[in-house]
Design a protein around this motif. Structure first.
Motif, PDB file in Angstrom:
ATOM      1  N   SER A 378      -5.674   8.423  -4.480  1.00 17.33           N
ATOM      2  CA  SER A 378      -5.757   9.564  -3.536  1.00 17.33           C
ATOM      3  C   SER A 378      -4.323  10.275  -3.563  1.00 17.33           C
ATOM      4  N   PRO A 379      -4.346  12.055  -2.868  1.00 20.78           N
ATOM      5  CA  PRO A 379      -2.954  12.552  -3.501  1.00 20.78           C
ATOM      6  C   PRO A 379      -1.903  11.790  -2.862  1.00 20.78           C
ATOM      7  N   ASN A 380      -0.781  11.749  -2.569  1.00 22.42           N
ATOM      8  CA  ASN A 380       0.244  11.515  -1.891  1.00 22.42           C
ATOM      9  C   ASN A 380       1.022   9.895  -1.459  1.00 22.42           C
ATOM     10  N   LYS A 381      -0.397   9.196  -1.942  1.00 18.01           N
ATOM     11  CA  LYS A 381      -0.108   7.536  -1.612  1.00 18.01           C
ATOM     12  C   LYS A 381       1.041   7.746  -3.057  1.00 18.01           C
ATOM     13  N   ALA A 382       1.427   6.611  -2.595  1.00 19.30           N
ATOM     14  CA  ALA A 382       2.293   5.801  -2.629  1.00 19.30           C
ATOM     15  C   ALA A 382       2.119   5.828  -4.819  1.00 19.30           C
ATOM     16  N   THR A 383       2.667   5.450  -5.210  1.00 19.33           N
ATOM     17  CA  THR A 383       2.578   4.629  -6.191  1.00 19.33           C
ATOM     18  C   THR A 383       2.328   3.471  -6.280  1.00 19.33           C
ATOM     19  N   GLY A 384       1.488   3.125  -7.695  1.00 14.55           N
ATOM     20  CA  GLY A 384       1.784   1.565  -8.422  1.00 14.55           C
ATOM     21  C   GLY A 384       0.217   0.812  -7.017  1.00 14.55           C
ATOM     22  N   ALA A 385       0.594  -0.056  -6.592  1.00 16.02           N
ATOM     23  CA  ALA A 385       0.079  -1.334  -6.218  1.00 16.02           C
ATOM     24  C   ALA A 385       1.038  -2.616  -5.102  1.00 16.02           C
ATOM     25  N   PHE A 386       0.502  -2.585  -4.188  1.00 15.05           N
ATOM     26  CA  PHE A 386       1.495  -3.508  -3.600  1.00 15.05           C
ATOM     27  C   PHE A 386       0.686  -4.759  -2.169  1.00 15.05           C
ATOM     28  N   THR A 387       1.479  -6.183  -2.426  1.00 16.71           N
ATOM     29  CA  THR A 387       0.717  -6.857  -0.844  1.00 16.71           C
ATOM     30  C   THR A 387       1.645  -6.539  -0.277  1.00 16.71           C
ATOM     31  N   THR A 388       1.827  -7.190   0.850  1.00 10.74           N
ATOM     32  CA  THR A 388       2.561  -7.425   1.991  1.00 10.74           C
ATOM     33  C   THR A 388       2.230  -7.987   3.156  1.00 10.74           C
ATOM     34  N   TYR A 389       2.738  -8.374   3.970  1.00 15.06           N
ATOM     35  CA  TYR A 389       2.570  -9.383   5.346  1.00 15.06           C
ATOM     36  C   TYR A 389       2.868  -8.766   6.818  1.00 15.06           C
ATOM     37  N   PHE A 390       2.086  -9.420   7.300  1.00 20.63           N
ATOM     38  CA  PHE A 390       2.254  -9.264   9.157  1.00 20.63           C
ATOM     39  C   PHE A 390       2.877 -10.319   9.573  1.00 20.63           C
ATOM     40  N   TYR A 391       3.833 -10.739   9.338  1.00 17.31           N
ATOM     41  CA  TYR A 391       4.835 -12.098   9.710  1.00 17.31           C
ATOM     42  C   TYR A 391       3.919 -12.524  11.347  1.00 17.31           C
ATOM     43  N   GLY A 392       4.041 -11.148  12.275  1.00 17.89           N
ATOM     44  CA  GLY A 392       3.857 -11.846  13.258  1.00 17.89           C
ATOM     45  C   GLY A 392       2.284 -12.192  13.580  1.00 17.89           C
ATOM     46  N   TRP A 393       1.538 -10.608  12.784  1.00 19.12           N
ATOM     47  CA  TRP A 393      -0.145 -11.576  12.946  1.00 19.12           C
ATOM     48  C   TRP A 393      -0.743 -12.070  11.524  1.00 19.12           C
ATOM     49  N   GLN A 394       0.421 -12.872  10.822  1.00 20.71           N
ATOM     50  CA  GLN A 394      -0.001 -13.362   9.743  1.00 20.71           C
ATOM     51  C   GLN A 394      -1.461 -12.435   9.788  1.00 20.71           C
TER      52      GLN A 394
END
Length: 616
Positions: A378-394
């Motif tokens: 979609s427009p204005n979305k950050a380029t590429g791709a990534f996976t992240t993690y919410f440590y507190g919510w696992q």
């Protein structure tokens, strides 16, 4: 080498090859809980978290933490550690800090995701910048607490609880930190955010109806009319000329800041500083330079031979659409006609993950239920791709701005590891680097081969294309690493010198390429697309290291898919504080830093792409 992946995305490559295997069934995966690795060292494997409280993404609320209040809490933690009368008291304080840390890292991660979903949203951009600065400004107080723990008279007992190697890694981190670096780190954060916004909001061409990307332009150059090709070429030339100058200015500033940080810490250059900080990974600069030399000695010649053979068959040098294909003269792989939208592609990939194994089904069902991925472009979305993690919510979260099945599966490999990560006692136990995490993602891409008939018109050709892309990744990632090494050895290089260096290295690794008259490619201007150079220096070589390991898993899967997948899950479940070398040993994989491993891989790749069986 972003151009390679843009071109692969614009037109997926075809080649002949083996028919994809049919997996022997999910039941055996559920029934088997023991392997050669786990039976010899069962205590080293993590158990996936139990009783995880589900939190849908739309119920996550950003609450800005107060910096002064948090600093005061850390100062109190440090005092309590210094006054502690036992290792138990120290650990009680450390666990309190861990919960606080998980809470504010939740906010950091949430601000990052919200900003990445729409980089034009000023509130989200401000929140993300605040959290970046928050982490940087908090570090002096956090380092003070770390030093108090390391200097505790109960260090030996603490090491028995969290792992002595965890304390050693913490000591490396504190040795390199001084408050003089804080301002430099804040400046670096601002520049990386500026780069992200610049790249995500840059457009090649825009009409009232549509915003055209670089992938769109490459498509017109590949398949458009003569007029379309000429128009697309002019647009790309203008786009990269301007982007290269803007990003080049940002990058030279980043290199200067990182060099300053290294010098403040007493190092001659950023490379020495970086490898000292990474010394707990089990390898260093010498091993990486040896790896690069072996890639040049063994892998590059295999590629050159395949390329020369293809060029001879075609009667001309390979062009920018052909040099990343094992058989460029054949028809290109295409998606099935039933895949009429990106959302349909997402649905198919979700279905593959549901059927691939009980482990991937549990993960993707959880993430779907809680809206923990946003994959379509979609427009204005950050380029590429990534996976992240919410440590507190696992909970993991996957974001992609590429409408590409391989990217989706790749990122879900990261998510699978995060999803199966147990709750950490203290966050310092998370020593896992990208040199391991990329094995999780690249391997899942290859182990999904038996299901490619749900996506592509020719599943066997698609599998071979994926393997060749992994082959190209080894070359391109090694090339980019050499580029970075030379840059940080000569940190005063201008943008023009950076362009020339990139073009020179591309020629050394890939030979002559017909860029169809696109001078910005001939002159090396497209390196600015590689966001890792700006955001994660020295990361890129790990794509090459991990591709070697992923191909090891894939070769095993050709003999026994179920056994290879069981080994893959066990590799994922190795705790996050085990370094790369030890993880490979536990998984029974080849040592990446032995010459014989790279030599054998080159022979296997040569055999596979010439239609023969693997060498032993």
């Amino acid at each position: 080498m972003k151009r390679i992946f843009a071109i692969l995305f614009a037109a997926l490559l075809i080649c002949t090859g083996c028919t994809a295997q049919t997996p022997s069934g999910a039941a055996s995966l559920e029934e088997s809980s023991v392997s050669s690795v786990s039976s010899s060292a069962p205590e080293v494997f993590d158990q996936p978290p139990e009783n995880r409280e589900e939190l849908p993404f739309d119920q996550m609320k950003y609450v800005q933490p107060d910096l002064d209040e948090t600093i005061a809490q850390y100062e109190n933690f440090a005092r309590r550690v210094r006054n502690a009368k036992s290792s138990g008291e120290v650990m009680a304080v450390w666990k309190e800090e861990a919960q606080l840390c998980k809470d504010y890292y939740n906010m950091y991660t949430l601000s990052n995701v919200l900003f990445s979903l729409d980089t034009t949203n000023e509130e989200n951009a401000a929140n993300y910048q605040y959290m970046q600065d928050f982490i940087a400004k908090l570090k002096p107080a956090a380092v003070s607490l770390t030093r108090s723990i390391l200097q505790s008279p109960y260090r030996s007992q603490i090491g028995d609880i969290v792992g002595a190697h965890v304390l050693d890694a913490m000591e490396i981190d504190t040795k390199n930190y001084s408050e003089e670096q804080l301002e430099l780190e804040l400046q670096e954060n601002q520049l990386t955010t500026q780069y992200t916004q610049l790249l995500s909001q840059a457009t090649v061409y825009e009409t009232q109806e549509h915003t055209f990307t670089t992938s769109d332009m490459y498509y017109y150059i590949y398949a458009g009319s003569r007029e379309d090709r000429q128009f697309a070429a002019r647009l790309l030339e203008d786009y990269y000329r301007d982007l290269n100058q803007q990003c080049g200015e940002i990058y030279t500033q980043l290199v200067a800041l990182r060099t300053q940080r290294a010098e403040i810490s007493g190092f001659d250059n950023y490379l020495d500083y970086y490898y000292f900080n990474r010394s707990y990974r089990g390898y260093g600069r010498e091993e990486i330079e040896n790896f690069r030399a072996w890639v040049k000695e063994y892998i590059v010649p295999v590629y050159r031979q395949l390329k020369n053979d293809a060029s001879a068959r075609l009667g001309h040098p390979l062009n920018l659409f052909e040099y990343t294909a094992p058989l460029p003269e054949q028809t290109r792989v295409s998606y099935l006609e039933s895949i009429t939208s990106a959302s349909k592609l997402v649905d198919i990939v979700v279905g593959i993950l549901q059927d691939l194994s009980p482990e991937t089904r549990e993960m993707i069902d959880y993430m779907t239920r809680n809206n923990l991925y946003d994959l379509t472009s979609s427009p204005n979305k950050a380029t590429g791709a990534f996976t992240t993690y919410f440590y507190g919510w696992q909970e993991p979260y996957v974001l992609s701005n590429n409408d590409d099945a391989g990217t989706y599966i790749h990122e879900m490999g990261h998510a699978l590891n995060f999803f199966r990560t147990g709750d950490l006692m203290v966050l310092e136990q998370d020593l896992q680097g990208s040199d391991i995490s990329e094995i999780h993602s690249q391997t899942l891409e290859l182990l999904a081969s038996p299901w490619l008939d749900r996506i592509y018109t020719d599943a066997g050709a698609a599998e071979k294309s994926n393997v060749f892309e992994m082959f190209i990744t080894i070359l391109s990632a090694t090339m980019v690493d050499e580029f970075q090494h030379k840059v940080y050895e000569n940190p005063d290089m201008s943008t023009e010198q950076l362009n020339a260096l990139y073009a020179q290295l591309e020629s050394e690794y890939f030979g002559e390429i017909d860029n169809l008259g696109l001078s910005y490619l001939d002159n090396g201007l497209d390196w600015v697309d590689i966001h890792h150079l700006f955001e994660s220096p020295m990361y890129y070589i790990e794509y090459a290291l991990t591709a070697v390991a992923a191909l090891d898993f894939w070769q095993d899967s050709k003999e026994d898919w179920d056994d290879a997948f069981r080994s893959y899950i066990q590799f994922i479940d190795i705790p996050n504080d085990v370094n790369l070398s030890d993880s490979l040993t536990l998984a029974g994989l080849d040592n990446l830093f032995e010459k014989s491993t790279i030599e054998a891989l080159s022979q296997n790749l040569s055999s596979y792409f010439s239609g023969n069986s693997f060498t032993e």
